[in-house]
Write a protein that holds these residues in place. Structure first.
Motif, PDB file in Angstrom:
ATOM      1  N   MET A   1     -99.584  71.857 -81.010  1.00  0.00           N
ATOM      2  CA  MET A   1     -98.150  71.967 -80.808  1.00  0.00           C
ATOM      3  C   MET A   1     -97.689  70.937 -79.783  1.00  0.00           C
ATOM      4  SD  MET A   1     -97.314  74.275 -82.866  1.00  0.00           S
ATOM      5  CE  MET A   1     -98.206  75.443 -83.863  1.00  0.00           C
ATOM      6  N   ARG A   2     -96.408  70.626 -79.781  1.00  0.00           N
ATOM      7  CA  ARG A   2     -95.887  69.593 -78.914  1.00  0.00           C
ATOM      8  C   ARG A   2     -94.906  70.191 -77.917  1.00  0.00           C
ATOM      9  NH1 ARG A   2    -100.007  66.826 -79.964  1.00  0.00           N
ATOM     10  NH2 ARG A   2    -100.043  65.771 -81.949  1.00  0.00           N
ATOM     11  N   TRP A 221     -98.926  69.223 -94.859  1.00  0.00           N
ATOM     12  CA  TRP A 221     -97.672  69.235 -95.600  1.00  0.00           C
ATOM     13  C   TRP A 221     -97.134  67.826 -95.844  1.00  0.00           C
ATOM     14  CZ3 TRP A 221     -93.442  73.440 -95.025  1.00  0.00           C
ATOM     15  CH2 TRP A 221     -94.009  74.709 -95.119  1.00  0.00           C
ATOM     16  N   LEU A 222     -97.622  66.828 -95.126  1.00  0.00           N
ATOM     17  CA  LEU A 222     -97.048  65.492 -95.177  1.00  0.00           C
ATOM     18  C   LEU A 222     -97.967  64.522 -95.900  1.00  0.00           C
ATOM     19  CD1 LEU A 222     -95.758  65.210 -91.488  1.00  0.00           C
ATOM     20  CD2 LEU A 222     -94.475  65.960 -93.512  1.00  0.00           C
ATOM     21  N   ALA A 223     -97.386  63.736 -96.800  1.00  0.00           N
ATOM     22  CA  ALA A 223     -98.179  62.736 -97.512  1.00  0.00           C
ATOM     23  C   ALA A 223     -98.640  61.639 -96.565  1.00  0.00           C
ATOM     24  CB  ALA A 223     -97.357  62.146 -98.653  1.00  0.00           C
ATOM     25  N   VAL A 224     -97.809  61.259 -95.610  1.00  0.00           N
ATOM     26  CA  VAL A 224     -98.157  60.289 -94.571  1.00  0.00           C
ATOM     27  C   VAL A 224     -97.950  60.970 -93.231  1.00  0.00           C
ATOM     28  CG1 VAL A 224     -97.603  58.067 -93.526  1.00  0.00           C
ATOM     29  CG2 VAL A 224     -97.462  58.336 -96.016  1.00  0.00           C
ATOM     30  N   GLU A 225     -99.005  61.048 -92.454  1.00  0.00           N
ATOM     31  CA  GLU A 225     -98.917  61.759 -91.190  1.00  0.00           C
ATOM     32  C   GLU A 225     -98.583  60.808 -90.051  1.00  0.00           C
ATOM     33  OE1 GLU A 225    -102.591  63.816 -90.697  1.00  0.00           O
ATOM     34  OE2 GLU A 225    -102.170  65.284 -92.288  1.00  0.00           O
ATOM     35  N   PRO A 226     -97.818  61.280 -89.070  1.00  0.00           N
ATOM     36  CA  PRO A 226     -97.529  60.437 -87.901  1.00  0.00           C
ATOM     37  C   PRO A 226     -98.783  60.232 -87.072  1.00  0.00           C
ATOM     38  CG  PRO A 226     -96.756  62.666 -87.530  1.00  0.00           C
ATOM     39  CD  PRO A 226     -97.207  62.613 -88.966  1.00  0.00           C
ATOM     40  N   THR A 227     -98.823  59.126 -86.384  1.00  0.00           N
ATOM     41  CA  THR A 227     -99.960  58.815 -85.526  1.00  0.00           C
ATOM     42  C   THR A 227     -99.757  59.459 -84.162  1.00  0.00           C
ATOM     43  OG1 THR A 227    -100.250  56.702 -86.644  1.00  0.00           O
ATOM     44  CG2 THR A 227    -101.297  56.963 -84.485  1.00  0.00           C
ATOM     45  N   ALA A 228    -100.784  60.122 -83.675  1.00  0.00           N
ATOM     46  CA  ALA A 228    -100.693  60.750 -82.367  1.00  0.00           C
ATOM     47  C   ALA A 228    -100.395  59.691 -81.310  1.00  0.00           C
ATOM     48  CB  ALA A 228    -101.981  61.485 -82.037  1.00  0.00           C
ATOM     49  N   SER A 229     -99.469  59.987 -80.430  1.00  0.00           N
ATOM     50  CA  SER A 229     -99.028  59.012 -79.434  1.00  0.00           C
ATOM     51  C   SER A 229     -99.824  59.081 -78.139  1.00  0.00           C
ATOM     52  CB  SER A 229     -97.553  59.255 -79.105  1.00  0.00           C
ATOM     53  OG  SER A 229     -97.389  60.500 -78.454  1.00  0.00           O
ATOM     54  N   GLY A 230    -100.627  60.134 -77.991  1.00  0.00           N
ATOM     55  CA  GLY A 230    -101.320  60.341 -76.732  1.00  0.00           C
ATOM     56  C   GLY A 230    -100.444  61.025 -75.702  1.00  0.00           C
ATOM     57  N   GLN A 231     -99.219  61.351 -76.077  1.00  0.00           N
ATOM     58  CA  GLN A 231     -98.305  62.065 -75.198  1.00  0.00           C
ATOM     59  C   GLN A 231     -98.030  63.450 -75.781  1.00  0.00           C
ATOM     60  OE1 GLN A 231     -94.978  59.766 -73.620  1.00  0.00           O
ATOM     61  NE2 GLN A 231     -95.877  57.890 -74.458  1.00  0.00           N
ATOM     62  N   ALA A 232     -97.041  64.120 -75.216  1.00  0.00           N
ATOM     63  CA  ALA A 232     -96.767  65.492 -75.641  1.00  0.00           C
ATOM     64  C   ALA A 232     -96.087  65.565 -76.997  1.00  0.00           C
ATOM     65  CB  ALA A 232     -95.904  66.193 -74.590  1.00  0.00           C
ATOM     66  N   ALA A 233     -95.633  64.435 -77.518  1.00  0.00           N
ATOM     67  CA  ALA A 233     -94.958  64.414 -78.809  1.00  0.00           C
ATOM     68  C   ALA A 233     -95.460  63.232 -79.618  1.00  0.00           C
ATOM     69  CB  ALA A 233     -93.451  64.306 -78.612  1.00  0.00           C
ATOM     70  N   TYR A 234     -95.311  63.306 -80.933  1.00  0.00           N
ATOM     71  CA  TYR A 234     -95.657  62.168 -81.785  1.00  0.00           C
ATOM     72  C   TYR A 234     -94.693  61.009 -81.543  1.00  0.00           C
ATOM     73  CZ  TYR A 234     -98.843  65.145 -84.478  1.00  0.00           C
ATOM     74  OH  TYR A 234     -99.882  65.970 -84.863  1.00  0.00           O
ATOM     75  N   PHE A 235     -93.422  61.331 -81.330  1.00  0.00           N
ATOM     76  CA  PHE A 235     -92.388  60.311 -81.118  1.00  0.00           C
ATOM     77  C   PHE A 235     -91.672  60.634 -79.802  1.00  0.00           C
ATOM     78  CE2 PHE A 235     -92.826  60.980 -85.743  1.00  0.00           C
ATOM     79  CZ  PHE A 235     -93.319  59.737 -86.092  1.00  0.00           C
ATOM     80  N   PRO A 236     -92.293  60.303 -78.679  1.00  0.00           N
ATOM     81  CA  PRO A 236     -91.709  60.670 -77.386  1.00  0.00           C
ATOM     82  C   PRO A 236     -90.360  60.000 -77.150  1.00  0.00           C
ATOM     83  CG  PRO A 236     -93.574  59.175 -77.108  1.00  0.00           C
ATOM     84  CD  PRO A 236     -93.583  59.586 -78.539  1.00  0.00           C
TER      85      PRO A 236
END
Length: 358
Positions: A1-2, A221-236
């Motif tokens: 979770m983020r 659920w996603l055909a293309v998954e976001p790349t982990a950012s190393g922060q608390a969110a995928y898209f900080p």
């Protein structure tokens, strides 16, 4: 979770022409006031589509009497919610087994045939309506989505489809007819059709292990998954010092205004304003389309203020004035009849934090 800062409920606004009934195609499939959908459908989840006449036929509940949500239907909440005259809302989504969301464009997702999304409205502790968006065709066009609202009966035993809409309570937003649903949920305005179920809206830590962007990744659920950012969110989001002022304001506009005011909307032909946050433009707040097209930019309708947003001058900021308006000058012209004072205070705080124009 983020983990993320939670925002608050938001309102609905836009500040130029283009989001109402003025030649925008809002009369698509507009029914007569007493129109009714076709014959009832089986309550099964994945059979051939037939227009439902009752909410109990849509697959939201396994037992509508006990309000038991059906297996495979998952509740979610966008972090920046749409203001609906203080209604308490709940939302659910269903994806057909084995299907995935086409997330190639992380800003605009494309949903598989059979996707269903419901939104319930409660006032005074009573269910008033539940809306359904269901994808019934392959393309991302108006014809591929069925949209209708259901009005609950007094005993809350079931809800009946009202394709012609209902003026149900003076002073608050009404149950919309199908044409009004399509004014906002149409591909010429928003390519994804579904407005509150998207990467940035779900990229936060949902309470009680609920559905969020990380849930979608973990459950494939996603055909293309976001790349982990190393922060608390995928898209900080860009950082702020002290009490956040920018994120509540821009998040509000993303959740309430960007369905019409974005770079792919036909409204852009009339009003050059983009209020949608993009996963590719989050390096700094100043780099967002909102800053570029709104902050200290001259307004197209001078009667609502000299600027779309005028730093340190709330009275001359069209965004503020459109938010306080009720009736002919309000934006959007549908979906609200009251002012969201909490969101207005956040917008005003942001405006007052900005530098005045040169």
């Amino acid at each position: 979770m983020r983990l993320y800062l939670a925002s608050f409920l938001a309102a609905a606004l836009v500040w130029g022409a283009g989001c109402g009934d003025d030649g925008d195609g809002g009369d698509i499939d507009a029914p007569a006031a007493d129109a009714q959908p076709d014959a009832p459908t089986d309550a099964g989840m994945d059979g051939p589509f037939v227009q439902p006449t009752m909410l109990s036929e849509t697959g939201l509940y396994s037992n509508i009497g006990t309000k038991t949500i059906a297996s495979g239907v998952v509740e979610f909440a966008p972090r920046w919610q749409l203001w609906s005259d203080a209604a308490v809302k709940r939302r659910w989504i269903y994806l057909p087994p084995g299907s995935k969301i086409n997330s190639t464009d992380m800003d605009y997702w494309s949903f598989p045939v059979g996707t269903k999304v419901w939104k319930e409205f409660v006032r005074g502790g009573a269910r008033i309506e539940t809306r359904l968006l269901q994808k019934i065709g392959d393309a991302d066009d108006v014809a591929s989505w069925y949209m209708v609202a259901f009005q609950w009966d007094a005993g809350e035993t079931d809800a009946t489809a009202v394709p012609g809409g209902v003026v149900d309570d003076q002073g608050v937003n009404d149950i919309p007819d199908r044409s009004k649903c399509r004014q906002c949920h149409q591909p010429s305005r928003n390519k994804a059709i579904i407005l509150g179920f998207q990467a940035l809206q779900l990229d936060y830590d949902a309470p009680a292990n609920g559905l969020d962007l990380d849930y979608l990744v973990q459950n494939d659920w996603l055909a293309v998954e976001p790349t982990a950012s190393g922060q608390a969110a995928y898209f900080p989001l860009p950082a702020e010092t002290g009490t956040p002022v920018i994120e509540p304001a821009l998040g509000y506009m993303h959740g309430n205004c960007s369905g019409c005011h974005n770079g792919d909307s036909d409204v852009l032909n009339t009003v050059p304003l983009e209020l949608r946050l993009s996963v590719t433009e989050l390096g700094t707040w100043a780099a967002t389309d909102t800053y570029r097209t709104a902050v200290n930019v001259a307004a197209s309708l001078g009667s609502q203020g000299t600027h779309v947003v005028k730093g340190m001058d709330v009275a001359q900021s069209a965004i503020h004035n459109r938010m306080t308006a009720v009736g002919g000058a309000q934006m959007p012209p549908i979906a609200r009849e009251q002012v969201d004072t909490t969101a207005l205070a956040a917008i005003d705080a942001w405006i007052n934090s900005l530098p005045a124009p040169n």
